[in-house]
Design a protein around this motif. Structure first.
Motif, PDB file in Angstrom:
ATOM      1  N   HIS A 170       0.874  -1.245   0.040  1.00 48.84           N
ATOM      2  CA  HIS A 170       0.195  -0.066   0.043  1.00 48.84           C
ATOM      3  C   HIS A 170       0.846   1.341   0.055  1.00 48.84           C
ATOM      4  O   HIS A 170       0.250   2.364  -0.430  1.00 48.84           O
ATOM      5  CB  HIS A 170      -1.002   0.026   1.305  1.00 48.84           C
ATOM      6  CG  HIS A 170      -2.137  -0.768   1.007  1.00 48.84           C
ATOM      7  ND1 HIS A 170      -3.124  -0.836   0.036  1.00 48.84           N
ATOM      8  CD2 HIS A 170      -2.595  -2.135   1.662  1.00 48.84           C
ATOM      9  CE1 HIS A 170      -4.064  -1.756   0.377  1.00 48.84           C
ATOM     10  NE2 HIS A 170      -3.842  -2.504   1.135  1.00 48.84           N
ATOM     11  N   THR A 171       2.186   1.288   0.317  1.00 51.61           N
ATOM     12  CA  THR A 171       3.062   2.379   0.383  1.00 51.61           C
ATOM     13  C   THR A 171       3.953   2.348  -0.609  1.00 51.61           C
ATOM     14  O   THR A 171       4.661   3.479  -0.600  1.00 51.61           O
ATOM     15  CB  THR A 171       3.580   2.499   1.955  1.00 51.61           C
ATOM     16  OG1 THR A 171       4.265   1.426   2.194  1.00 51.61           O
ATOM     17  CG2 THR A 171       2.401   2.686   3.098  1.00 51.61           C
ATOM     18  N   ASP A 172       4.228   1.165  -1.289  1.00 54.93           N
ATOM     19  CA  ASP A 172       5.485   1.188  -2.199  1.00 54.93           C
ATOM     20  C   ASP A 172       5.545   2.264  -3.059  1.00 54.93           C
ATOM     21  O   ASP A 172       6.568   2.739  -3.394  1.00 54.93           O
ATOM     22  CB  ASP A 172       5.329  -0.176  -2.903  1.00 54.93           C
ATOM     23  CG  ASP A 172       6.741  -0.196  -3.722  1.00 54.93           C
ATOM     24  OD1 ASP A 172       7.728  -0.066  -3.150  1.00 54.93           O
ATOM     25  OD2 ASP A 172       6.680  -0.823  -4.808  1.00 54.93           O
ATOM     26  N   SER A 173       4.411   2.714  -3.554  1.00 54.19           N
ATOM     27  CA  SER A 173       4.350   3.655  -4.887  1.00 54.19           C
ATOM     28  C   SER A 173       4.440   5.239  -4.277  1.00 54.19           C
ATOM     29  O   SER A 173       4.423   6.133  -5.065  1.00 54.19           O
ATOM     30  CB  SER A 173       3.153   3.458  -5.559  1.00 54.19           C
ATOM     31  OG  SER A 173       1.895   3.633  -4.942  1.00 54.19           O
ATOM     32  N   GLN A 174       4.288   5.028  -2.977  1.00 51.78           N
ATOM     33  CA  GLN A 174       4.228   6.728  -2.182  1.00 51.78           C
ATOM     34  C   GLN A 174       5.157   7.214  -1.486  1.00 51.78           C
ATOM     35  O   GLN A 174       5.376   8.306  -1.329  1.00 51.78           O
ATOM     36  CB  GLN A 174       3.084   6.371  -1.276  1.00 51.78           C
ATOM     37  CG  GLN A 174       1.670   6.325  -1.618  1.00 51.78           C
ATOM     38  CD  GLN A 174       0.720   5.881  -0.631  1.00 51.78           C
ATOM     39  OE1 GLN A 174       0.216   7.055   0.027  1.00 51.78           O
ATOM     40  NE2 GLN A 174      -0.140   4.977  -0.283  1.00 51.78           N
ATOM     41  N   GLY A 175       6.235   6.446  -1.848  1.00 49.70           N
ATOM     42  CA  GLY A 175       7.608   6.701  -1.149  1.00 49.70           C
ATOM     43  C   GLY A 175       7.690   6.793   0.605  1.00 49.70           C
ATOM     44  O   GLY A 175       6.877   6.309   1.019  1.00 49.70           O
ATOM     45  N   ASN A 176       8.718   7.367   1.023  1.00 49.67           N
ATOM     46  CA  ASN A 176       8.944   7.728   2.386  1.00 49.67           C
ATOM     47  C   ASN A 176       7.884   8.894   2.990  1.00 49.67           C
ATOM     48  O   ASN A 176       7.315   9.739   2.365  1.00 49.67           O
ATOM     49  CB  ASN A 176      10.280   8.451   2.650  1.00 49.67           C
ATOM     50  CG  ASN A 176      11.309   7.413   2.279  1.00 49.67           C
ATOM     51  OD1 ASN A 176      11.170   5.910   2.523  1.00 49.67           O
ATOM     52  ND2 ASN A 176      12.552   7.875   2.069  1.00 49.67           N
ATOM     53  N   GLY A 177       7.473   8.526   4.241  1.00 53.29           N
ATOM     54  CA  GLY A 177       6.565   9.510   4.901  1.00 53.29           C
ATOM     55  C   GLY A 177       5.401   8.829   5.538  1.00 53.29           C
ATOM     56  O   GLY A 177       5.366   7.697   5.597  1.00 53.29           O
ATOM     57  N   VAL A 178       4.461   9.521   6.066  1.00 51.27           N
ATOM     58  CA  VAL A 178       3.261   9.356   6.674  1.00 51.27           C
ATOM     59  C   VAL A 178       2.356   9.349   5.802  1.00 51.27           C
ATOM     60  O   VAL A 178       1.901  10.307   4.915  1.00 51.27           O
ATOM     61  CB  VAL A 178       2.835   9.812   7.920  1.00 51.27           C
ATOM     62  CG1 VAL A 178       1.641   9.359   8.586  1.00 51.27           C
ATOM     63  CG2 VAL A 178       4.092  10.091   8.896  1.00 51.27           C
TER      64      VAL A 178
END
Length: 311
Positions: A25-33
């Motif tokens: 769920h976060t792989d394409s969104q990069g670092n962060g919250v």
């Protein structure tokens, strides 16, 4: 001890399954919250150890799914890793950093914002008559029990069936609250919402301080607001927050000033006055002590992405 060990191993196994979901769920969104379709739920992703960043955190449950993290409350450090969780029961100025992460094994975190009113409702049904106890620290770390990890896994799986979220998510979140109330930190969690508890009275004062940072504080007045003696109030406030009321307000003022300079392009003098400082020299001294550099230098390095050394 054997049962506890087996229980923690079971929670770690659930973390592995949960990590695969959070990674996807976060792989394409990069670092962060990253926000999710479930309003109180957020995921954290960091591919490398990150510098300590201070901020004000509202009540939350944070579970480490993969990697390791440190959090500082005043001068006290909390470390937590896979299948461990941190709970903040009141609004607190904290500094957090990821200490274990790689591009192939990123740090992954599960964060759930907590609503004291929901705790209050569950307490009313499960343990309505509780004796008044001394307040406990507003921040703690524990091993996650398999039942809590199972809730986190089921809640995350709902993101793949968005049509089920509105009906099932509130029930799973309610169950997570129940698991926290029944867990090893039950007393600390219960005080978040027990009507009339000393922690709840401290939480009220905290919200009042946050509401207007420019107001000078008189501990006697704060104590009167919650029907405590000055000495009792000061002791309870420090137990919950690990700092005095004046230290608490100072940290919030400095964090707010930093945000003003970053977001509004204000200079140090403007920011200092906006958060209630009358002396700009005092503001600069206290700012440098907290953030490791004078205001102008600190803001410049934040804007250029320079690593901030602290603690």
């Amino acid at each position: 001890m054997t049962i506890n060990t087996l229980s923690h191993e079971s929670a770690i196994n659930t973390c592995e399954e949960l990590a695969a979901l959070v990674d996807r769920h976060t792989d394409s969104q990069g670092n962060g919250v990253h926000a999710t379709a479930i309003a109180p739920l957020e995921f954290t992703r960091e591919c490398n150890p990150a510098a300590t960043m201070p901020g004000v955190s509202e009540p939350l449950l944070a579970i480490v799914i993969q990697g390791q993290k440190e959090l500082w409350l005043n001068k006290e450090m909390f470390q937590y890793g896979v299948a461990q969780y941190l709970v903040l029961s009141v609004d607190l100025p904290v500094s957090a950093c990821v200490t274990e992460a790689t591009p192939t094994q990123p740090y992954l975190g599960f964060k759930l914002k907590l609503d004291p009113a929901q705790f209050c409702e569950i307490i009313a049904h499960t343990q309505p008559s509780m004796s008044q106890k001394e307040p406990v620290k507003g921040c703690f770390v524990s091993n996650a029990e398999p039942s809590l990890m199972d809730c986190a896994l089921r809640l995350t799986k709902l993101l793949d069936t968005p049509q089920d979220i509105s009906f099932l998510a509130p029930m799973i979140i309610r169950e997570m609250y129940y698991r926290l109330l029944m867990g090893e930190q039950s007393e600390a969690v219960r005080q978040i919402a027990t009507a009339g508890s000393n922690m709840q009275r401290i939480a009220k004062v905290i919200k009042d301080i946050k509401a207007d940072l420019t107001q000078p504080l008189r501990v006697e007045n704060l104590a009167d607001q919650v029907n405590m003696s000055t000495s009792s109030f000061h002791r309870h406030f420090k137990t919950v927050t690990s700092m005095s009321p004046l230290q608490y307000q100072k940290q919030l003022r400095l964090l707010a000033a930093r945000q003003i300079m970053l977001a509004e392009n204000a200079d140090a003098v403007q920011a200092a006055y906006q958060v209630g400082y009358e002396s700009t020299s005092q503001f600069s001294r206290e700012y440098a002590r907290m953030f490791g550099a004078p205001p102008i230098r600190d803001v410049e390095r934040l804007r250029t992405g320079e690593t901030v050394l602290s603690r």
